[in-house]
Design a protein around this motif. Structure first.
Motif, PDB file in Angstrom:
ATOM      1  N   LYS A 137      63.152  54.302  84.534  1.00  0.00           N
ATOM      2  CA  LYS A 137      63.364  52.911  84.961  1.00  0.00           C
ATOM      3  C   LYS A 137      62.381  52.522  86.055  1.00  0.00           C
ATOM      4  CE  LYS A 137      68.304  52.427  83.884  1.00  0.00           C
ATOM      5  NZ  LYS A 137      69.652  52.158  84.466  1.00  0.00           N
ATOM      6  N   ALA A 138      62.063  53.462  86.950  1.00  0.00           N
ATOM      7  CA  ALA A 138      61.102  53.172  88.014  1.00  0.00           C
ATOM      8  C   ALA A 138      59.718  52.897  87.425  1.00  0.00           C
ATOM      9  CB  ALA A 138      61.035  54.339  88.990  1.00  0.00           C
ATOM     10  N   VAL A 139      59.327  53.675  86.418  1.00  0.00           N
ATOM     11  CA  VAL A 139      58.040  53.461  85.767  1.00  0.00           C
ATOM     12  C   VAL A 139      58.006  52.082  85.119  1.00  0.00           C
ATOM     13  CG1 VAL A 139      56.488  54.266  83.943  1.00  0.00           C
ATOM     14  CG2 VAL A 139      57.646  55.923  85.418  1.00  0.00           C
ATOM     15  N   GLU A 140      59.097  51.678  84.484  1.00  0.00           N
ATOM     16  CA  GLU A 140      59.149  50.353  83.855  1.00  0.00           C
ATOM     17  C   GLU A 140      59.006  49.249  84.891  1.00  0.00           C
ATOM     18  OE1 GLU A 140      59.183  49.423  80.632  1.00  0.00           O
ATOM     19  OE2 GLU A 140      58.803  51.549  80.266  1.00  0.00           O
ATOM     20  N   GLU A 141      59.651  49.404  86.039  1.00  0.00           N
ATOM     21  CA  GLU A 141      59.548  48.393  87.092  1.00  0.00           C
ATOM     22  C   GLU A 141      58.128  48.283  87.628  1.00  0.00           C
ATOM     23  OE1 GLU A 141      61.584  46.128  88.437  1.00  0.00           O
ATOM     24  OE2 GLU A 141      63.095  46.601  86.922  1.00  0.00           O
ATOM     25  N   MET A 142      57.464  49.412  87.783  1.00  0.00           N
ATOM     26  CA  MET A 142      56.080  49.386  88.255  1.00  0.00           C
ATOM     27  C   MET A 142      55.167  48.758  87.208  1.00  0.00           C
ATOM     28  SD  MET A 142      55.682  52.960  90.418  1.00  0.00           S
ATOM     29  CE  MET A 142      56.519  54.064  89.269  1.00  0.00           C
ATOM     30  N   LYS A 143      55.420  49.057  85.929  1.00  0.00           N
ATOM     31  CA  LYS A 143      54.638  48.467  84.842  1.00  0.00           C
ATOM     32  C   LYS A 143      54.769  46.946  84.843  1.00  0.00           C
ATOM     33  CE  LYS A 143      54.994  49.919  80.668  1.00  0.00           C
ATOM     34  NZ  LYS A 143      55.648  50.408  79.416  1.00  0.00           N
ATOM     35  N   LYS A 144      55.969  46.439  85.078  1.00  0.00           N
ATOM     36  CA  LYS A 144      56.199  44.992  85.075  1.00  0.00           C
ATOM     37  C   LYS A 144      55.306  44.280  86.080  1.00  0.00           C
ATOM     38  CE  LYS A 144      61.107  45.117  83.773  1.00  0.00           C
ATOM     39  NZ  LYS A 144      62.490  44.867  84.267  1.00  0.00           N
ATOM     40  N   ARG A 145      54.976  44.969  87.155  1.00  0.00           N
ATOM     41  CA  ARG A 145      54.175  44.362  88.211  1.00  0.00           C
ATOM     42  C   ARG A 145      52.676  44.499  87.973  1.00  0.00           C
ATOM     43  NH1 ARG A 145      59.063  45.624  90.317  1.00  0.00           N
ATOM     44  NH2 ARG A 145      59.815  44.242  92.001  1.00  0.00           N
ATOM     45  N   GLY A 146      52.303  45.137  86.886  1.00  0.00           N
ATOM     46  CA  GLY A 146      50.884  45.282  86.573  1.00  0.00           C
ATOM     47  C   GLY A 146      50.173  46.298  87.440  1.00  0.00           C
ATOM     48  N   TRP A 147      50.923  47.240  88.021  1.00  0.00           N
ATOM     49  CA  TRP A 147      50.297  48.261  88.838  1.00  0.00           C
ATOM     50  C   TRP A 147      49.524  49.235  87.948  1.00  0.00           C
ATOM     51  CZ3 TRP A 147      54.771  49.954  92.679  1.00  0.00           C
ATOM     52  CH2 TRP A 147      55.132  48.843  93.460  1.00  0.00           C
ATOM     53  N   GLU A 148      48.470  49.790  88.512  1.00  0.00           N
ATOM     54  CA  GLU A 148      47.707  50.821  87.806  1.00  0.00           C
ATOM     55  C   GLU A 148      48.297  52.191  88.115  1.00  0.00           C
ATOM     56  OE1 GLU A 148      43.187  52.717  87.479  1.00  0.00           O
ATOM     57  OE2 GLU A 148      43.490  50.851  88.572  1.00  0.00           O
ATOM     58  N   PHE A 149      48.103  53.141  87.193  1.00  0.00           N
ATOM     59  CA  PHE A 149      48.623  54.492  87.379  1.00  0.00           C
ATOM     60  C   PHE A 149      47.489  55.511  87.337  1.00  0.00           C
ATOM     61  CE2 PHE A 149      52.052  51.986  85.586  1.00  0.00           C
ATOM     62  CZ  PHE A 149      53.107  52.283  86.427  1.00  0.00           C
ATOM     63  N   MET A 150      47.404  56.327  88.389  1.00  0.00           N
ATOM     64  CA  MET A 150      46.490  57.475  88.422  1.00  0.00           C
ATOM     65  C   MET A 150      47.286  58.751  88.151  1.00  0.00           C
ATOM     66  SD  MET A 150      44.162  57.055  91.862  1.00  0.00           S
ATOM     67  CE  MET A 150      45.555  57.011  93.007  1.00  0.00           C
ATOM     68  N   GLY A 151      46.614  59.743  87.581  1.00  0.00           N
ATOM     69  CA  GLY A 151      47.239  61.055  87.476  1.00  0.00           C
ATOM     70  C   GLY A 151      47.373  61.702  88.852  1.00  0.00           C
ATOM     71  N   HIS A 152      48.498  62.370  89.081  1.00  0.00           N
ATOM     72  CA  HIS A 152      48.748  63.011  90.387  1.00  0.00           C
ATOM     73  C   HIS A 152      49.519  64.313  90.186  1.00  0.00           C
ATOM     74  CE1 HIS A 152      49.057  63.230  94.684  1.00  0.00           C
ATOM     75  NE2 HIS A 152      50.343  62.958  94.751  1.00  0.00           N
ATOM     76  N   GLY A 153      49.076  65.090  89.190  1.00  0.00           N
ATOM     77  CA  GLY A 153      49.749  66.359  88.926  1.00  0.00           C
ATOM     78  C   GLY A 153      51.103  66.152  88.265  1.00  0.00           C
ATOM     79  N   THR A 183      53.461  54.708  80.037  1.00  0.00           N
ATOM     80  CA  THR A 183      52.959  53.432  80.548  1.00  0.00           C
ATOM     81  C   THR A 183      52.166  52.635  79.516  1.00  0.00           C
ATOM     82  OG1 THR A 183      50.855  54.338  81.363  1.00  0.00           O
ATOM     83  CG2 THR A 183      52.766  54.476  82.837  1.00  0.00           C
ATOM     84  N   GLY A 184      51.725  53.290  78.446  1.00  0.00           N
ATOM     85  CA  GLY A 184      50.924  52.622  77.440  1.00  0.00           C
ATOM     86  C   GLY A 184      49.440  52.639  77.733  1.00  0.00           C
ATOM     87  N   THR A 185      49.038  53.192  78.866  1.00  0.00           N
ATOM     88  CA  THR A 185      47.626  53.237  79.247  1.00  0.00           C
ATOM     89  C   THR A 185      47.276  54.626  79.767  1.00  0.00           C
ATOM     90  OG1 THR A 185      47.700  50.903  79.873  1.00  0.00           O
ATOM     91  CG2 THR A 185      45.831  52.189  80.675  1.00  0.00           C
ATOM     92  N   ARG A 186      46.185  55.180  79.292  1.00  0.00           N
ATOM     93  CA  ARG A 186      45.754  56.482  79.767  1.00  0.00           C
ATOM     94  C   ARG A 186      45.140  56.332  81.157  1.00  0.00           C
ATOM     95  NH1 ARG A 186      45.251  61.326  77.382  1.00  0.00           N
ATOM     96  NH2 ARG A 186      43.656  62.807  78.037  1.00  0.00           N
ATOM     97  N   PRO A 187      45.533  57.148  82.118  1.00  0.00           N
ATOM     98  CA  PRO A 187      44.993  57.027  83.473  1.00  0.00           C
ATOM     99  C   PRO A 187      43.483  57.219  83.514  1.00  0.00           C
ATOM    100  CG  PRO A 187      46.948  58.408  83.478  1.00  0.00           C
ATOM    101  CD  PRO A 187      46.576  58.180  82.040  1.00  0.00           C
ATOM    102  N   ARG A 188      42.828  56.349  84.261  1.00  0.00           N
ATOM    103  CA  ARG A 188      41.387  56.484  84.482  1.00  0.00           C
ATOM    104  C   ARG A 188      41.083  57.126  85.836  1.00  0.00           C
ATOM    105  NH1 ARG A 188      38.490  50.985  83.979  1.00  0.00           N
ATOM    106  NH2 ARG A 188      36.765  52.385  84.447  1.00  0.00           N
TER     107      ARG A 188
END
Length: 329
Positions: A137-153, A183-188
């Protein structure tokens, strides 16, 4: 009298032994000196910032600011992780510190969300891949805001340090695939757990399509890094204003944190009149997301927003703009 002489004799023997040990260590240290070539990372070209060709960020902005909250999880049966209370015996479960860290996910992260929403800025989240499993649910909330996601282990109880190459490749692939599926997007982008790497990490990340990394904090601009295949760029993460260092290790107050962040910002803004700069704002929701601290972050962002030459961007946006402005980079 006999006991006293015996004590003195033993003391002299111990002192002599200590002297021999000390001289032996000194000799070992002397032998370890080398006149051979300097051992360097060889991951980038030497480049002094003042010698580089000036360029501008989009909209003729001069200072790019990116906000990097670390959204993390920890194993309950591990003593590893940032701490609000010393755990010198590595006891488990370490309830006081585990619960403090969990506050960030349950409460602090959503204070960040409110502040970022109000300021109209997007975060670039350094995401443990296990967050996707533990807190979908937290990931979905962050996605709604258009935040980017980096890999972090995977989690912040583990890192890449010391892993054999095959295992490290497996971990990196798993992290990127898990985040992509959630998230639907591979981290860059990538930020190492504890900013740790092996000698192979950058090559493995580039092989998997990662194009920027925040672990190498030795510049105020992005720059190209040397990898075996693909492309990789360093992006300034700005460890000097990391809230772990300022609040937890140095014990800063909110006012001192605010002043430090603004000192960083004001100097970089002034410098950017000559050469464009990047300012990262590393955050942890269990630290700056606490009630006594959040207003200082909010105040700092409000002050930054007043400056016309400032561009709030995500990590990928900054790297894409850098490559467009420096096509041979």
């Amino acid at each position: 009298m006999h006991d006293r002489r015996d004590f003195i004799r033993k003391t002299l023997v111990l002192a002599g032994t200590a002297g021999l040990l000390t001289s032996g260590l000194a000799a070992t240290a002397a032998r370890s000196q080398t006149f051979g070539p300097m051992r360097r990372s060889n991951r980038y070209e030497d480049s002094f910032l003042h010698e580089r060709k000036p360029f501008a960020w989009p909209g003729n902005k001069t200072l790019a600011v990116w906000i990097a909250p670390n959204v993390e999880v920890w194993h309950f049966d591990s003593p590893a992780g940032s701490a609000i209370s010393p755990n010198t015996t590595n006891r488990v479960p370490d309830v006081i510190n585990y619960a403090w860290r969990e506050y960030g996910m349950r409460v602090g992260l959503w204070r960040f969300a409110d502040v970022f929403d109000a300021a109209g800025v997007k975060a670039t989240v350094a995401l443990n891949s296990k967050v996707c499993d533990a807190y979908p649910k937290a990931v979905e909330e962050m996605k709604k805001r258009g935040w980017e996601f980096m890999g972090h282990g995977t989690t912040n109880s583990e890192s890449l340090a010391g892993l054999p190459p095959d295992k490290e490749k497996e971990v990196i692939r798993h992290v990127l695939k898990t985040i992509e599926q959630a998230t639907g997007t591979r981290p860059r982008g990538w930020l190492g757990t504890g900013l740790t790497q092996t000698y192979n990490t950058l090559d493995f990340l580039a092989e998997e399509g990662v194009t920027y990394c925040g672990d190498w904090n030795n510049d105020d601009q992005p720059y190209p890094m040397k990898v075996k295949s693909g492309k990789m760029f360093a992006i300034p993460y700005c460890m000097e204003i990391n809230d772990i260092g300022l609040f937890i290790r140095k014990g800063y107050t909110g006012e001192q944190y605010y002043r430090s962040v603004m000192d960083q910002f004001e100097q970089l803004l002034a410098d950017s009149a000559k050469q464009p700069r990047v300012m990262g704002i590393p955050l942890h929701p269990m630290i700056t997301g606490q009630p006594l601290r959040i207003k200082y972050l909010e105040r700092a962002l409000a002050e930054m927003k007043k400056q016309e030459r400032v561009w709030f961007a995500t990590g990928s946006e900054i790297i894409d703009a850098y490559v467009r402005a420096n096509p041979t980079g």
